[in-house]
Structure formats: C-alpha cells, structure tokens
Motif scaffolding. Structure first.
Motif, short mmCIF file in Angstrom:
data_model
loop_
_atom_site.label_atom_id
_atom_site.label_comp_id
_atom_site.label_asym_id
_atom_site.label_seq_id
_atom_site.Cartn_x
_atom_site.Cartn_y
_atom_site.Cartn_z
N ILE A 1 41.78 19.06 5.98
CA ILE A 1 42.22 17.90 6.76
C ILE A 1 41.35 16.69 6.42
O ILE A 1 40.14 16.80 6.29
CB ILE A 1 42.18 18.20 8.27
CG1 ILE A 1 42.81 17.05 9.08
CG2 ILE A 1 40.78 18.53 8.76
CD1 ILE A 1 43.07 17.39 10.54
N ASP A 2 42.00 15.55 6.27
CA ASP A 2 41.32 14.27 6.07
C ASP A 2 41.12 13.65 7.45
O ASP A 2 42.08 13.24 8.10
CB ASP A 2 42.18 13.37 5.18
CG ASP A 2 41.51 12.04 4.86
OD1 ASP A 2 40.60 11.63 5.61
OD2 ASP A 2 41.91 11.38 3.88
N ASN A 3 39.87 13.59 7.89
CA ASN A 3 39.54 13.13 9.24
C ASN A 3 39.01 11.70 9.26
O ASN A 3 38.39 11.27 10.22
CB ASN A 3 38.50 14.08 9.86
CG ASN A 3 38.41 13.97 11.37
OD1 ASN A 3 39.42 13.76 12.05
ND2 ASN A 3 37.22 14.12 11.90
N THR A 4 39.27 10.94 8.18
CA THR A 4 38.72 9.60 8.04
C THR A 4 39.11 8.69 9.20
O THR A 4 38.26 7.98 9.76
CB THR A 4 39.18 8.96 6.71
OG1 THR A 4 38.73 9.77 5.62
CG2 THR A 4 38.64 7.55 6.56
N PHE A 5 40.39 8.67 9.55
CA PHE A 5 40.86 7.74 10.58
C PHE A 5 40.31 8.07 11.96
O PHE A 5 40.12 7.17 12.78
CB PHE A 5 42.39 7.72 10.62
CG PHE A 5 43.02 6.66 9.78
CD1 PHE A 5 42.58 6.41 8.49
CD2 PHE A 5 44.08 5.90 10.26
CE1 PHE A 5 43.17 5.42 7.71
CE2 PHE A 5 44.68 4.91 9.49
CZ PHE A 5 44.22 4.67 8.21
N ALA A 6 40.07 9.34 12.24
CA ALA A 6 39.62 9.71 13.58
C ALA A 6 38.10 9.64 13.69
O ALA A 6 37.58 9.13 14.69
CB ALA A 6 40.10 11.12 13.93
N THR A 7 37.38 10.14 12.68
CA THR A 7 35.94 10.36 12.70
C THR A 7 35.61 11.48 13.68
O THR A 7 36.38 11.76 14.60
CB THR A 7 35.11 9.10 13.08
OG1 THR A 7 35.10 8.94 14.51
CG2 THR A 7 35.62 7.85 12.40
N PRO A 8 34.44 12.11 13.53
CA PRO A 8 34.08 13.17 14.48
C PRO A 8 33.81 12.66 15.89
O PRO A 8 33.70 13.47 16.82
CB PRO A 8 32.81 13.78 13.86
CG PRO A 8 32.29 12.76 12.92
CD PRO A 8 33.49 12.02 12.41
N VAL A 9 33.73 11.35 16.08
CA VAL A 9 33.63 10.81 17.44
C VAL A 9 34.91 11.11 18.21
O VAL A 9 34.88 11.47 19.40
CB VAL A 9 33.37 9.29 17.41
CG1 VAL A 9 33.27 8.73 18.83
CG2 VAL A 9 32.11 8.98 16.62
N VAL A 10 36.04 10.97 17.55
CA VAL A 10 37.35 11.13 18.18
C VAL A 10 37.84 12.57 18.13
O VAL A 10 38.40 13.09 19.10
CB VAL A 10 38.37 10.18 17.51
CG1 VAL A 10 39.80 10.44 18.00
CG2 VAL A 10 37.98 8.72 17.76
N PHE A 11 37.61 13.25 17.00
CA PHE A 11 38.17 14.60 16.82
C PHE A 11 37.32 15.37 15.83
O PHE A 11 36.92 14.82 14.79
CB PHE A 11 39.61 14.50 16.31
CG PHE A 11 40.32 15.81 16.15
CD1 PHE A 11 40.55 16.64 17.25
CD2 PHE A 11 40.77 16.24 14.91
CE1 PHE A 11 41.22 17.84 17.12
CE2 PHE A 11 41.45 17.45 14.76
CZ PHE A 11 41.67 18.25 15.87
N ARG A 12 37.05 16.64 16.14
CA ARG A 12 36.29 17.50 15.23
C ARG A 12 37.18 18.68 14.84
O ARG A 12 37.31 19.66 15.57
CB ARG A 12 34.98 17.94 15.87
CG ARG A 12 34.09 16.75 16.23
CD ARG A 12 32.62 17.05 16.06
NE ARG A 12 32.10 17.83 17.16
CZ ARG A 12 30.84 18.28 17.22
NH1 ARG A 12 30.00 18.03 16.23
NH2 ARG A 12 30.43 18.98 18.24
N PRO A 13 37.81 18.61 13.68
CA PRO A 13 38.83 19.59 13.30
C PRO A 13 38.35 21.03 13.21
O PRO A 13 39.14 21.95 13.40
CB PRO A 13 39.32 19.09 11.93
CG PRO A 13 39.04 17.62 11.95
CD PRO A 13 37.76 17.49 12.70
N HIS A 14 37.06 21.25 12.92
CA HIS A 14 36.59 22.63 12.86
C HIS A 14 36.74 23.34 14.21
O HIS A 14 36.90 24.56 14.25
CB HIS A 14 35.12 22.68 12.42
CG HIS A 14 34.89 22.28 11.00
ND1 HIS A 14 35.54 22.87 9.93
CD2 HIS A 14 34.06 21.33 10.47
CE1 HIS A 14 35.12 22.31 8.81
NE2 HIS A 14 34.24 21.38 9.10
N THR A 15 36.72 22.59 15.30
CA THR A 15 36.81 23.21 16.62
C THR A 15 38.18 23.82 16.88
O THR A 15 38.33 24.67 17.76
CB THR A 15 36.48 22.20 17.73
OG1 THR A 15 37.47 21.16 17.74
CG2 THR A 15 35.11 21.61 17.56
N VAL A 16 39.22 23.38 16.13
CA VAL A 16 40.55 23.96 16.30
C VAL A 16 40.91 24.87 15.13
O VAL A 16 42.04 25.33 15.04
CB VAL A 16 41.63 22.88 16.51
CG1 VAL A 16 41.32 22.06 17.76
CG2 VAL A 16 41.79 21.99 15.28
#
Length: 383
Positions: free
Chosen positions: A176-191
């Motif tokens: 997943i490309d998380n650039t737009f969200a950043t880990p402030v908004v969403f952390r994809p590893h948690t899902v």
C-alpha cells in the motif's frame, strides 16, 4: 528509544532515537562517509556502506521510520518511485501476476505500462473498493496486491481492511502507498498490510527540499526489498537522511494543521456556488466518508474539486490564487495547487484514471492560517 505506549506526537520526536545520542548529542549526526573500517571479528554481511543502506545515518533514519509505521523494519530509498518499484520487484518475478487498484499515482501507472511486460509481469487493474472485482482478477500466478490509502488525485478511499484480508487469505503480498495519509492519519500494518510505501519527498519530510522514499514491513520482507534496492543502487544519501529524520519530528504537528486546513477549505468550496463538486473524505457527502471516519485519525491534507465553467475556469482559479504555489507536489508546509490532467498525471498510465477530467483541480493544504487560505480562495473565485 521511546516507549511503544506513547502517543504519536511523542513517537514522532523520540521513536527510534538512541539514548544517549552519539557523544551525548540530542540530534543524531550526519555520517557522510562512504566506507567504514570493518570489524575482523564481526558478521561479514553487516558492513556499514552507503550503497547498502547501512551507513549509521541511514540506519538511524530507518529505525525512526519503522517506529512511526509500527513495523519491524524499514528501508529508505532515493525517491518515492524507488520505494514502489523495489517493493514490487521484491514480490514479483517473471511469470507472476499483480492485482492493482486502478486509481493510483501516475508514476506508478507509467512504470507498469512501460516496464511490467518487459519484466515478465502481468497485471489487472481493479476497483479498490470492489472485492468481487478482485476475485475475478485472481489467478493461480497472482503474487501481490497493490493499492493506495487515498487515491491520487481522485481522493477515494478503497476497502483497505478488506484488501489486506483478501491478500492474506490468498497468500498475496499486500503493498500500500500511504503517502497521502501518512502514519499520522492511518497505519496500514495495523490492519494487516505487508509492505507500506511512502514518497517521503512529500509530508514525511514536509519542507520540499529532498527526494526520498520508504518501505516498511517485517524484517523478512524488508530484507527482500533491501536486496533489490542495493542491486539497483537506489539508497538514500546520508545528508538527505538527516533532513528527513529532522522533518519527522514535526510530522504530527504539520499533518494535523494540514488536515484542519484541508477540511476547512473543502467545506468552504462545497458551499460555494462557483464550485460544482468537491472530493474530500472529511465531507459527509463523500462516498467513502464512513470508511475514512472509521479507520482514519483525520482525513488527509489533499482535496480535489471541479469549478463551474470547466477547464478554463479551473485554469483561471489556479492562476488567481495568491498563497498556493502552482506546483504538482504535495505535503509540504506551503499550500500547492495543480491541474493533474494538464500536468501529465495520466500521460503514460495503462488506462485513463477514472474521474480524472481536465477541469479537476488538486489542492494540497499547507500549514498557513486557515482563515488566510479561505480568504484566498474567496478572492480567486470572485475574480
């Protein structure tokens, strides 16, 4: 090193930092050296060397990046495209198949269109929110699933939890490309996502002065990514690593202000009679608002919209704004505005991005005063 129970703002400042620092320094130094004396008794493969990404400055940054995404390991790359391409190379070989969400960054589409066939990869483009489409695309040789947290520039939020679950159920590497969200908004590893990529050129650095990327994941998967990265020589320079590490310390503060500005601007534009349509997941009328509200802490710093009057009106608005720079990047402290279709976003994509029209304007909110940004849009729309 920070306690994992700390809140994100604290993690951004202290996560991955050695205590005490080198020679007692609070700021980790720049190790610009390319080569280091080897320990004759040490493990042969663990040599500090710039191209290998094992220079002390590179290692320090990678510990910080892993901490922010809640991952075991991270590797820093020379650009966001280096992050995406090395992640794909680590998961795919000749004869393998990729399922890719069709609404993604133009550079990613260009890479697949120009290089996938030559590399022996097949791929299918799917709707990021349609699990039935994913099932239809699934093949015996499918090895990976690629998506974006928030699509660029159409600002959609796919079924992220479903995508991670689908990939895991079918033995696929989820990227997943998380650039737009950043880990402030969403952390994809948690899902459940396996590999998380960023163009760190954008919000992670936040000051529009370096090119960088990052991939985070398990130690095993990041080892594979790092192997590709070393072969291609795409590692990040130590001085850029220093600047990126410095930028991370203010990430939470910057992104929260950017999110607040984006929401305020989106609400203003949605209520303006010269704006036909606004795309921002923080608006209750957005088709993916419920997903974003459930999974995200904030709604991101980027919105897109279409003014009444088509492409001519869009171009006029871009030129009339006084605070936002007309530039095609995003995530910096300064607001930026662009027309993606006019800037070649889709020029070499395998298919046209759904919803990308010549009157679409993308706005990346900076950290300016909210009232000043709204006043600037008001005057531009009054012209």
């Amino acid at each position: 090193m920070s306690d994992k129970r700390n809140r994100f703002e604290t993690l951004a400042v202290h996560g991955g930092e050695p205590r005490p620092g080198a020679d007692g320094s609070v700021v980790f130094p720049i190790y610009q050296g390319t080569v280091f004396e080897a320990d004759p008794a040490g493990a042969g493969g663990d040599v500090p060397y710039i191209r290998l990404g094992t220079n002390p400055s590179q290692r320090h940054l990678q510990r910080r990046l892993a901490a922010l995404e809640g991952a075991e390991a991270a590797v820093a790359t020379g650009s966001g495209m280096a992050a995406i391409t090395t992640a794909l190379h680590s998961a795919l070989g000749a004869g393998d198949h990729l399922i890719a969400a069709g609404a993604f960054y133009g550079g990613t589409g260009q890479f697949l269109a120009e290089h996938a066939e030559r590399l022996g990869w097949a791929y299918d483009l799917v709707d990021p929110g349609d699990e039935d489409a994913w099932r239809r695309a699934l093949r015996p040789d499918t090895k990976a699933f690629l998506t974006e947290t928030i699509t660029n520039p159409t600002i959609r939020v796919g079924d992220l939890v479903g995508a991670a679950r689908f990939a895991r159920a079918h033995g696929l590497t989820s990227i997943i490309d998380n650039t737009f969200a950043t880990p402030v908004v969403f952390r994809p590893h948690t899902v459940g996502f396996d590999l998380v990529c960023h163009s760190a050129t954008k919000a992670l650095n936040g000051h529009s002065d370096i090119a960088a990327g990052v991939v985070t994941g398990s130690g095993e998967l990041i080892g594979r990514v790092a192997s590709v990265l070393r072969a291609y020589g795409c590692t990040l320079d130590p001085h850029a690593a220093f600047l990126l590490s410095r930028g991370l310390k203010t990430l939470a503060l910057r992104v929260r202000q950017q999110n607040a500005n984006a929401l305020a601007v989106a609400e203003f534009l949605a209520g303006h009679d010269r704006i036909a349509h606004v795309r921002y997941p923080g608006l209750t009328g957005h088709p993916d608002h419920r997903r974003a509200a459930e999974w995200f802490d904030g709604f991101g710093s980027v919105l897109s919209f279409q003014p009444v009057g088509g492409a001519e009106a869009a171009e006029s608005l871009v030129k009339s704004l006084r605070l936002a720079y007309a530039a095609s990047s995003l995530g910096g402290v300064e607001s930026l505005v662009t027309r993606p279709a006019a800037d070649g976003h889709d020029a070499s994509a395998p298919v046209a991005t759904p919803g990308l029209s010549d009157d679409l304007v993308r706005f990346s909110a900076g950290i300016e005063a909210t009232e000043d940004l709204i006043a600037d849009f008001a005057q531009a729309l009054a012209d």
